[in-house]
Structure formats: structure tokens, C-alpha cells
Design a protein around this motif. Structure first.
Motif, PDB file in Angstrom:
ATOM      1  N   ARG B  84     -24.833 -12.718 -49.082  1.00  0.00           N
ATOM      2  CA  ARG B  84     -24.215 -12.147 -47.594  1.00  0.00           C
ATOM      3  C   ARG B  84     -23.713 -10.554 -47.794  1.00  0.00           C
ATOM      4  NH1 ARG B  84     -22.506 -18.393 -47.359  1.00  0.00           N
ATOM      5  NH2 ARG B  84     -24.362 -18.800 -46.793  1.00  0.00           N
ATOM      6  N   ARG B  85     -23.267 -10.293 -49.316  1.00  0.00           N
ATOM      7  CA  ARG B  85     -22.997  -8.972 -49.579  1.00  0.00           C
ATOM      8  C   ARG B  85     -24.698  -7.612 -49.088  1.00  0.00           C
ATOM      9  NH1 ARG B  85     -21.665  -8.458 -55.330  1.00  0.00           N
ATOM     10  NH2 ARG B  85     -19.614  -9.999 -54.126  1.00  0.00           N
ATOM     11  N   ASN B  86     -25.290  -8.230 -50.040  1.00  0.00           N
ATOM     12  CA  ASN B  86     -26.690  -7.952 -49.465  1.00  0.00           C
ATOM     13  C   ASN B  86     -27.182  -7.935 -47.733  1.00  0.00           C
ATOM     14  OD1 ASN B  86     -28.619  -6.447 -49.797  1.00  0.00           O
ATOM     15  ND2 ASN B  86     -30.586  -7.539 -49.765  1.00  0.00           N
ATOM     16  N   VAL B  87     -26.735  -9.167 -47.050  1.00  0.00           N
ATOM     17  CA  VAL B  87     -26.938  -9.230 -45.908  1.00  0.00           C
ATOM     18  C   VAL B  87     -26.050  -8.674 -44.955  1.00  0.00           C
ATOM     19  CG1 VAL B  87     -28.516 -10.245 -44.164  1.00  0.00           C
ATOM     20  CG2 VAL B  87     -29.469  -9.883 -46.516  1.00  0.00           C
ATOM     21  N   GLY B  88     -25.644  -8.239 -44.412  1.00  0.00           N
ATOM     22  CA  GLY B  88     -24.254  -8.318 -43.418  1.00  0.00           C
ATOM     23  C   GLY B  88     -24.187  -8.560 -42.573  1.00  0.00           C
ATOM     24  N   MET B  89     -22.662  -8.660 -41.721  1.00  0.00           N
ATOM     25  CA  MET B  89     -23.142  -9.655 -40.412  1.00  0.00           C
ATOM     26  C   MET B  89     -21.964  -9.106 -40.050  1.00  0.00           C
ATOM     27  SD  MET B  89     -24.685 -11.975 -39.259  1.00  0.00           S
ATOM     28  CE  MET B  89     -24.615 -13.230 -37.902  1.00  0.00           C
ATOM     29  N   VAL B  90     -22.509  -9.076 -38.634  1.00  0.00           N
ATOM     30  CA  VAL B  90     -21.145  -8.481 -37.424  1.00  0.00           C
ATOM     31  C   VAL B  90     -21.255  -9.207 -36.298  1.00  0.00           C
ATOM     32  CG1 VAL B  90     -21.082  -6.323 -36.258  1.00  0.00           C
ATOM     33  CG2 VAL B  90     -21.474  -5.505 -37.874  1.00  0.00           C
ATOM     34  N   PHE B  91     -20.258  -9.760 -35.820  1.00  0.00           N
ATOM     35  CA  PHE B  91     -19.852 -11.093 -35.120  1.00  0.00           C
ATOM     36  C   PHE B  91     -20.630 -10.347 -33.198  1.00  0.00           C
ATOM     37  CE2 PHE B  91     -19.353 -12.711 -38.597  1.00  0.00           C
ATOM     38  CZ  PHE B  91     -20.543 -14.156 -38.732  1.00  0.00           C
ATOM     39  N   PRO B 166     -24.209  -2.910 -48.140  1.00  0.00           N
ATOM     40  CA  PRO B 166     -25.566  -4.500 -47.984  1.00  0.00           C
ATOM     41  C   PRO B 166     -27.071  -3.482 -47.351  1.00  0.00           C
ATOM     42  CG  PRO B 166     -24.528  -4.075 -45.749  1.00  0.00           C
ATOM     43  CD  PRO B 166     -23.827  -2.719 -47.011  1.00  0.00           C
ATOM     44  N   THR B 167     -28.509  -4.553 -47.145  1.00  0.00           N
ATOM     45  CA  THR B 167     -29.330  -3.244 -47.116  1.00  0.00           C
ATOM     46  C   THR B 167     -30.108  -3.964 -46.172  1.00  0.00           C
ATOM     47  OG1 THR B 167     -31.198  -5.109 -48.606  1.00  0.00           O
ATOM     48  CG2 THR B 167     -30.230  -3.105 -49.305  1.00  0.00           C
ATOM     49  N   ILE B 168     -29.264  -4.682 -45.445  1.00  0.00           N
ATOM     50  CA  ILE B 168     -29.585  -5.567 -43.909  1.00  0.00           C
ATOM     51  C   ILE B 168     -28.323  -5.740 -43.051  1.00  0.00           C
ATOM     52  CG2 ILE B 168     -30.757  -7.469 -43.186  1.00  0.00           C
ATOM     53  CD1 ILE B 168     -32.438  -7.540 -45.583  1.00  0.00           C
ATOM     54  N   LEU B 169     -28.343  -5.714 -41.996  1.00  0.00           N
ATOM     55  CA  LEU B 169     -27.386  -5.416 -40.881  1.00  0.00           C
ATOM     56  C   LEU B 169     -28.112  -6.068 -40.194  1.00  0.00           C
ATOM     57  CD1 LEU B 169     -24.241  -2.603 -40.498  1.00  0.00           C
ATOM     58  CD2 LEU B 169     -24.385  -4.675 -41.753  1.00  0.00           C
ATOM     59  N   LEU B 170     -26.680  -7.597 -40.002  1.00  0.00           N
ATOM     60  CA  LEU B 170     -27.441  -8.803 -38.045  1.00  0.00           C
ATOM     61  C   LEU B 170     -26.442  -8.411 -37.869  1.00  0.00           C
ATOM     62  CD1 LEU B 170     -28.089 -11.697 -41.427  1.00  0.00           C
ATOM     63  CD2 LEU B 170     -29.737 -10.303 -40.631  1.00  0.00           C
ATOM     64  N   MET B 171     -26.639  -9.003 -36.347  1.00  0.00           N
ATOM     65  CA  MET B 171     -26.091  -8.110 -35.439  1.00  0.00           C
ATOM     66  C   MET B 171     -25.975  -9.316 -34.221  1.00  0.00           C
ATOM     67  SD  MET B 171     -25.174  -3.904 -34.824  1.00  0.00           S
ATOM     68  CE  MET B 171     -24.704  -3.165 -36.862  1.00  0.00           C
ATOM     69  N   ASP B 172     -24.865  -9.690 -34.545  1.00  0.00           N
ATOM     70  CA  ASP B 172     -24.922 -10.937 -33.341  1.00  0.00           C
ATOM     71  C   ASP B 172     -23.877 -10.667 -32.239  1.00  0.00           C
ATOM     72  OD1 ASP B 172     -25.180 -13.453 -31.820  1.00  0.00           O
ATOM     73  OD2 ASP B 172     -24.921 -14.398 -33.226  1.00  0.00           O
ATOM     74  N   GLU B 173     -25.058 -10.119 -30.526  1.00  0.00           N
ATOM     75  CA  GLU B 173     -24.465  -9.718 -29.899  1.00  0.00           C
ATOM     76  C   GLU B 173     -23.369  -8.730 -29.998  1.00  0.00           C
ATOM     77  OE1 GLU B 173     -24.574 -11.975 -26.624  1.00  0.00           O
ATOM     78  OE2 GLU B 173     -25.056 -13.647 -27.248  1.00  0.00           O
ATOM     79  N   PRO B 174     -23.500  -7.883 -30.674  1.00  0.00           N
ATOM     80  CA  PRO B 174     -22.206  -6.950 -31.299  1.00  0.00           C
ATOM     81  C   PRO B 174     -21.204  -6.208 -29.784  1.00  0.00           C
ATOM     82  CG  PRO B 174     -23.880  -5.766 -32.147  1.00  0.00           C
ATOM     83  CD  PRO B 174     -24.825  -7.122 -30.969  1.00  0.00           C
ATOM     84  N   CYS B 175     -21.934  -5.963 -28.911  1.00  0.00           N
ATOM     85  CA  CYS B 175     -21.513  -5.161 -27.709  1.00  0.00           C
ATOM     86  C   CYS B 175     -20.986  -5.946 -26.776  1.00  0.00           C
ATOM     87  CB  CYS B 175     -22.226  -4.230 -27.079  1.00  0.00           C
ATOM     88  SG  CYS B 175     -22.598  -3.105 -28.959  1.00  0.00           S
ATOM     89  N   SER B 176     -21.190  -7.884 -26.565  1.00  0.00           N
ATOM     90  CA  SER B 176     -20.943  -8.187 -25.552  1.00  0.00           C
ATOM     91  C   SER B 176     -19.213  -8.406 -25.185  1.00  0.00           C
ATOM     92  CB  SER B 176     -21.471  -9.741 -26.062  1.00  0.00           C
ATOM     93  OG  SER B 176     -20.886 -10.495 -26.861  1.00  0.00           O
ATOM     94  N   ALA B 177     -18.420  -8.290 -26.413  1.00  0.00           N
ATOM     95  CA  ALA B 177     -17.092  -8.552 -25.163  1.00  0.00           C
ATOM     96  C   ALA B 177     -16.279  -6.820 -25.406  1.00  0.00           C
ATOM     97  CB  ALA B 177     -16.144  -8.667 -26.051  1.00  0.00           C
TER      98      ALA B 177
END
Lengths: 218, 251
Positions: B84-91, B166-177
Motif C-alpha cells: 500500500r506504500r507502493n500503491v497509493g490511494m486517493v479516495f 509510491p510507483t502507482i497512484l489509485l484515484m477513486d473518483e477524486p473530483c466528484s466532490a
């Protein structure tokens, strides 16, 4: 039907309406020429005003649709190409008016050539316009390619007939004043073929997403 | 092009319900890839598989394989903290910690054992600059992160994610709000970030997918229907179902 589909349908109807007016004007302008009769010219000029009005309307509808609905894929191709086809039809309308004006001027002069080959060429160009619009409406890709290929025949006829007129001008300088109008009419017809080809190419692009302009036929 | 992530025959079950169906997909490194599709199609589920966030849900069963940098992340020996450090997440909703702006960024580093103040200062500045937030907050680093606007909070979360490199950033609808201005800033940021990171973004906003992503995956009912360059998906998709979805005809 979604609002986007309704808007696209409205654009389609407006273009079909415009194409019908333009085709009528082409055919009437050729009657003016071959029958040496200017009685249809006023009708042509009035119809041209309607064509120009539709040109503005279709452009406005297209821009509004792009701005408000952000169409993608085939819808995007359709709206953008409809706006291009609109422009080509409007130019075809201008050429029909150009033929009419010159046909009226030609009435001042004796007949330069027998109208045999030229009406054939004009009929082919007019048919290219109606078939290009048919391919646009029905999505008939083969018809679009067929129209593009027919333009070569128009170009050949243009060269053949213009050489014939120039040869007559060389032999008899008294016909030059009238013949120059005929050469310009010939150019109008050749351009109508080119513009019908553009419409067919754009119609093909709508269906396939593949550009075939500039001779890159598949 | 090198592949950052290889997904092979990935299926996911919530109890008996199969939410992902044999998904196979390669995600390019240093590119932005968007997952689109109607609600319930499995796009967020697939995204959350990429750093094993679904592991936290009871009754979830996963089959298939996801390989990142040559390692199957579902191998039992994998260290989840490292993953999870390598694959970051933005909610979807920004979730700053109830700490200062500075501490939000430094938190992950401190957890990793970094205590050197100059090193922390350097990473905080670099991360905030990377998230295009530094100029707006550099004079109030010790103020609460809750005092930031929604758009700034979301960029803070991005800064927090990139602080641990990280090397990868995951973004789950980062702009919807976010409002349109804040959305534009985050979108610009995504374009900048992909120079250094592989971005995978889930979005309901079709225009956003077309603006920010290089590749787009269209999903429907747990299946990957079509995957291609974004310009192909939005100009001339191969599959009618994709065309119908992006044209707003269903979904």
C-alpha cells in the motif's frame, strides 16, 4: 430518444431539406442554360436565400450541440461532419447560382456548342450530390465510395469539354465572349463534383471513423 | 511500453455474487488509465484489488492474479504495508487526518521510522509542490488541514500519498466532490503526476476520463468490455456497447 439524439435528428432533417433545395437549384440552373430560359432564375435566387438561412441554422445547431452535450464517438463524428457537409452544400448552392447568372449572361450570345456532353456531365455531378446525401442519410458506405470514384469521370469530362470549347475559340474569335461564360459554367459543374465527393468522404468517415480524403480510398 | 500492472483472469466474489469476471488487463507505466462504466460495473472493485483494499471486506473471495513489478500481490508472503506504500490511494472524499498540514504529509514517513527533521521538511515541501499545493499553504503549514478548502484537502491527500514515494497512484473518483475550478487543478495535477507515477483513476465523469487518461477501460456487469487508447474509445470504439455507454444511451 435522448435530447442529443433529437438534436442530431433535427440537424439531419435540416440537411436533407437543404440538400433538396440545392439539388432543385442545380437542376433548374441547368434548365436555364440548356433551354436558354431565364424564367426560373428568380426562383433559384429566392431558394438560395433559404439555403443560406439553413446554413446558419445548421451551424448554430451544431455548435450548440457540441457545447451543451459534448457528443463522442459516432455522435461526435456525425455533428462535426454534418457541419462540414452543411458548408459543402452551401457552396454547391453558390455554384448553382453561379451557373444561373452565367446562363442568363449567355442569352446575349449565340449558342457556342451543342449541349450534348455538358448536360451529361452536369447530370452526373447532380447525381453525385444526391447520392452523397443518400449515403449520409442511410449510412451506405459503398455508395459513398462509388460517388468518390465517379468524380474522376467528371474531371475527365471537364478536361474534354473545356478543350473542345478552347479549340472552338481558337478557330472563331467571335465566340470568345460567350465561350468564356461557358468555361466558367464548366468549372462550376466540376466543383459541384468535388464538393459532392467531400460529402461522400465525410459520410464514409461518420460510418467508419476512417478518413479517405485526398485519394486514400480503401 | 512497459507494463506497471498485469491483471490476469481476475474474478472477485462478494459471497456468491461474482462482481468481477475473469478480467485481464495490462496497465502501462507512467500513463494514466481510466476505468469507466455504470454504477455497479465493478470499476471501483477492480481499482481496490490493485492494493488489496477488498481484503478488508468480509466474505470476499478473489481468483486470478495481479502482478506489480513482477510480483503477484496476492501471494501470501506479500507485506501489505509495503504494497500500500507502493500503491497509493486517493479516495472520492478527501480524508485529511485531524492534524496540521505538515503532519498530514509527515505522518506516513514517521510511521516508516523517519525522524530526521530536515529530511521530513524536504519531503513535505517536495510532496506539496508535487501536488501543486505548496504555494497555497507554505505559510500555514502548522495550521489544521481542516481549514483548507475541499479542493486543497484533496490535493493534500494526493501530497500525502506521494510523500511515501509510491510507483502507482489509485484515484477513486477524486473530483466528484469538487467544484469545477478545483477539478481542473486536480486534472492538471494528474497530467503532471503521470511523469513520475502510474495513475489509475475511476471516474463517472466521461469528459474527465477523456481529458486526463491515456487509456480507458470500459466495464459492464463485472466484465471488461473494451480497453484501448482513450482517443480510440471516445472517437471510434470497437464494441457497440461501449459506444452506447459513452454516448449516454444507457447507464
Amino acid at each position: 430518444m435522448t435530447e442529443l439524439e433529437e438534436r442530431i435528428d433535427n440537424i439531419r432533417h435540416a440537411l436533407v431539406n437543404m440538400a433538396s433545395m440545392v439539388e432543385t437549384n442545380i437542376n433548374n440552373s441547368l434548365k436555364c442554360l440548356t433551354e436558354r430560359n431565364k424564367s426560373l432564375s428568380d426562383e433559384i435566387f429566392t431558394q438560395e436565400l433559404e439555403v443560406n438561412k439553413l446554413d446558419n441554422e445548421i451551424d448554430t445547431q451544431g455548435i450548440e450541440t457540441l457545447a451543451l452535450f459534448q457528443p463522442v464517438s459516432e455522435d461526435l463524428r456525425y455533428v462535426v461532419m454534418a457541419m462540414k457537409i452543411n458548408k459543402d452544400l452551401e457552396r454547391i448552392g453558390d455554384h448553382a447560382v453561379g451557373i444561373t447568372r452565367k446562363a442568363v449572361e449567355l442569352l446575349e450570345f449565340p449558342t457556342v456548342i451543342e449541349y450534348v456532353e455538358l448536360p451529361k456531365m452536369a447530370f452526373s455531378a447532380s447525381k453525385m450530390v444526391s447520392d452523397s446525401i443518400k449515403s449520409f442519410i442511410s449510412g451506405n458506405k459503398q455508395l459513398a465510395i462509388d460517388v468518390c470514384e465517379r468524380d474522376r469521370e467528371i474531371d475527365k469530362s471537364y478536361i474534354k469539354i473545356s478543350e473542345e470549347i478552347i479549340s472552338l475559340m481558337k478557330n472563331d474569335s467571335s465566340i470568345i465572349d460567350g465561350a468564356k461564360f461557358l468555361l466558367l459554367i464548366l468549372k462550376d459543374i466540376e466543383r459541384i463534383g468535388d464538393l459532392a465527393t467531400n460529402i461522400a468522404e465525410d459520410s464514409y468517415y461518420i460510418q467508419t471513423g476512417t478518413i479517405i480524403r485526398h485519394g486514400n480510398l480503401i | 511500453m512497459s507494463k506497471a500492472i498485469n491483471i490476469r483472469n481476475l474474478s472477485l466474489y462478494y459471497g456468491k455474487a461474482k462482481a468481477l469476471k475473469e478480467v485481464t488487463l495490462d496497465i502501462e507505466a507512467n500513463k494514466s488509465t481510466a476505468f469507466i462504466g455504470p454504477s455497479g460495473c465493478g470499476k471501483s472493485t477492480l481499482l481496490r484489488c490493485l492494493n488489496r483494499l477488498n481484503d478488508l471486506i468480509e466474505g470476499v473471495k478473489i481468483e486470478g492474479e495481479i502482478t506489480i513489478s513482477g510480483t503477484n500481490i496476492y501471494d501470501p508472503s506479500i507485506d501489505l504495508t509495503n504494497l500500500r506504500r507502493n500503491v497509493g490511494m486517493v479516495f472520492q472524499k478527501s480524508n485529511p487526518f485531524p492534524l496540521s498540514i505538515y503532519e498530514n504529509i509527515a505522518y506516513g514517513l514517521k510511521i516508516a521510522g523517519i525522524k530526521d527533521k530536515s529530511k521530513l521538511d524536504h519531503v513535505v515541501e517536495k510532496s506539496l509542490k508535487g501536488a501543486a499545493l505548496w504555494d497555497e499553504v507554505k505559510d500555514r503549514l502548522n495550521e489544521s488541514a481542516y481549514g483548507l478548502s475541499g479542493g486543497q484537502q484533496q490535493r493534500l491527500c494526493i501530497a500525502r500519498a506521494i510523500a511515501v514515494e509510491p510507483t502507482i497512484l489509485l484515484m477513486d473518483e477524486p473530483c466528484s466532490a469538487l467544484d469545477p475550478i478545483a477539478t481542473a487543478k486536480v486534472e492538471e495535477l494528474i497530467k503532471e503526476l503521470k511523469k513520475d507515477y502510474t495513475i489509475v483513476i475511476v471516474t463517472h465523469n466521461m469528459q474527465q476520463a477523456s481529458r486526463v487518461s491515456d487509456y480507458t477501460a470500459f466495464m459492464f456487469l463485472g466484465e471488461l468490455i473494451e480497453f484501448d487508447e482513450t482517443k480510440t474509445i471516445f472517437m471510434n470504439p470497437s464494441i457497440q456497447q461501449t459506444n452506447d455507454y459513452i454516448s449516454g444511451r444507457f447507464g
